[in-house]
Design a protein around this motif. Sequence first.
Motif, PDB file in Angstrom:
ATOM      1  N   HIS A 139       0.794  -1.227   0.000  1.00  0.00           N
ATOM      2  CA  HIS A 139       0.000   0.000   0.000  1.00  0.00           C
ATOM      3  C   HIS A 139       0.827   1.278   0.000  1.00  0.00           C
ATOM      4  N   HIS A 140       2.036   1.234   0.516  1.00  0.00           N
ATOM      5  CA  HIS A 140       2.908   2.408   0.571  1.00  0.00           C
ATOM      6  C   HIS A 140       4.351   1.956   0.384  1.00  0.00           C
ATOM      7  N   GLY A 141       5.143   2.767  -0.271  1.00  0.00           N
ATOM      8  CA  GLY A 141       6.563   2.469  -0.328  1.00  0.00           C
ATOM      9  C   GLY A 141       7.171   2.667  -1.696  1.00  0.00           C
ATOM     10  N   THR A 142       8.430   2.249  -1.772  1.00  0.00           N
ATOM     11  CA  THR A 142       9.191   2.296  -3.015  1.00  0.00           C
ATOM     12  C   THR A 142       9.513   0.867  -3.407  1.00  0.00           C
ATOM     13  N   PHE A 143       9.289   0.555  -4.673  1.00  0.00           N
ATOM     14  CA  PHE A 143       9.432  -0.799  -5.190  1.00  0.00           C
ATOM     15  C   PHE A 143      10.223  -0.756  -6.495  1.00  0.00           C
ATOM     16  N   VAL A 144      10.695  -1.912  -6.937  1.00  0.00           N
ATOM     17  CA  VAL A 144      11.317  -2.024  -8.254  1.00  0.00           C
ATOM     18  C   VAL A 144      10.775  -3.258  -8.951  1.00  0.00           C
ATOM     19  N   TYR A 145      10.761  -3.193 -10.280  1.00  0.00           N
ATOM     20  CA  TYR A 145      10.488  -4.377 -11.087  1.00  0.00           C
ATOM     21  C   TYR A 145      11.353  -4.307 -12.330  1.00  0.00           C
ATOM     22  N   GLY A 146      11.517  -5.434 -12.978  1.00  0.00           N
ATOM     23  CA  GLY A 146      12.333  -5.497 -14.184  1.00  0.00           C
ATOM     24  C   GLY A 146      13.457  -6.489 -14.016  1.00  0.00           C
ATOM     25  N   SER A 147      14.397  -6.447 -14.960  1.00  0.00           N
ATOM     26  CA  SER A 147      15.525  -7.369 -14.903  1.00  0.00           C
ATOM     27  C   SER A 147      16.735  -6.744 -15.590  1.00  0.00           C
ATOM     28  N   GLY A 148      17.879  -7.311 -15.286  1.00  0.00           N
ATOM     29  CA  GLY A 148      19.112  -6.812 -15.887  1.00  0.00           C
ATOM     30  C   GLY A 148      19.341  -5.358 -15.536  1.00  0.00           C
ATOM     31  N   SER A 149      19.570  -4.539 -16.543  1.00  0.00           N
ATOM     32  CA  SER A 149      19.792  -3.110 -16.323  1.00  0.00           C
ATOM     33  C   SER A 149      18.518  -2.296 -16.552  1.00  0.00           C
ATOM     34  N   THR A 150      17.383  -2.979 -16.700  1.00  0.00           N
ATOM     35  CA  THR A 150      16.121  -2.311 -17.007  1.00  0.00           C
ATOM     36  C   THR A 150      15.165  -2.340 -15.825  1.00  0.00           C
ATOM     37  N   PHE A 151      15.594  -1.787 -14.714  1.00  0.00           N
ATOM     38  CA  PHE A 151      14.720  -1.737 -13.555  1.00  0.00           C
ATOM     39  C   PHE A 151      13.872  -0.484 -13.594  1.00  0.00           C
ATOM     40  N   VAL A 152      12.633  -0.625 -13.141  1.00  0.00           N
ATOM     41  CA  VAL A 152      11.692   0.491 -13.056  1.00  0.00           C
ATOM     42  C   VAL A 152      11.405   0.709 -11.575  1.00  0.00           C
ATOM     43  N   LYS A 153      11.493   1.967 -11.142  1.00  0.00           N
ATOM     44  CA  LYS A 153      11.174   2.303  -9.753  1.00  0.00           C
ATOM     45  C   LYS A 153       9.706   2.694  -9.677  1.00  0.00           C
ATOM     46  N   VAL A 154       9.009   2.184  -8.677  1.00  0.00           N
ATOM     47  CA  VAL A 154       7.592   2.465  -8.469  1.00  0.00           C
ATOM     48  C   VAL A 154       7.427   3.045  -7.064  1.00  0.00           C
ATOM     49  N   VAL A 155       6.738   4.186  -6.984  1.00  0.00           N
ATOM     50  CA  VAL A 155       6.452   4.795  -5.689  1.00  0.00           C
ATOM     51  C   VAL A 155       4.935   4.802  -5.515  1.00  0.00           C
TER      52      VAL A 155
END
Length: 126
Positions: A30-46
């Motif tokens: 519900h709250h926070g900072t997350f990442v998804y993806g692989s290799g050098s292609t990570f996406v930050k989600v807030v």
Amino acid sequence: MKPFFKLLFLLMLFTLMSYTNTENNCKIAHHGTFVYGSGSTFVKVVITDKDHTEYHNNGKYYIKSKIKWINDCEFVVTFIDFTVPDFEYTRDDQMHVKVNQIINKEIFFTSTINKKSWNGKLIKIK
């Protein structure tokens, strides 16, 4: 206690200890900072109370959405603004996300938008 029942009891106990009940743990998403993806292609989600923002290409591009929680483990994001080139969705498109399982800080989910579904994983970093 007979050896068979001891083994069965230990297996059941181990299974219960290693299984994460998503109904009780979805608050982690519900709250926070997350990442998804692989290799050098990570996406930050807030994710905050009502906002969902993704930062692509080390923050060069973004996707801003409003988030509405349906229940503790399901939410809908409505796209409101984006700078990602060739983004295949439009403003006001809605993506339904269902959390399927949480293991430690890994959140496994299914997303659906415009009748297309896929599975993914977010990792909570903050």
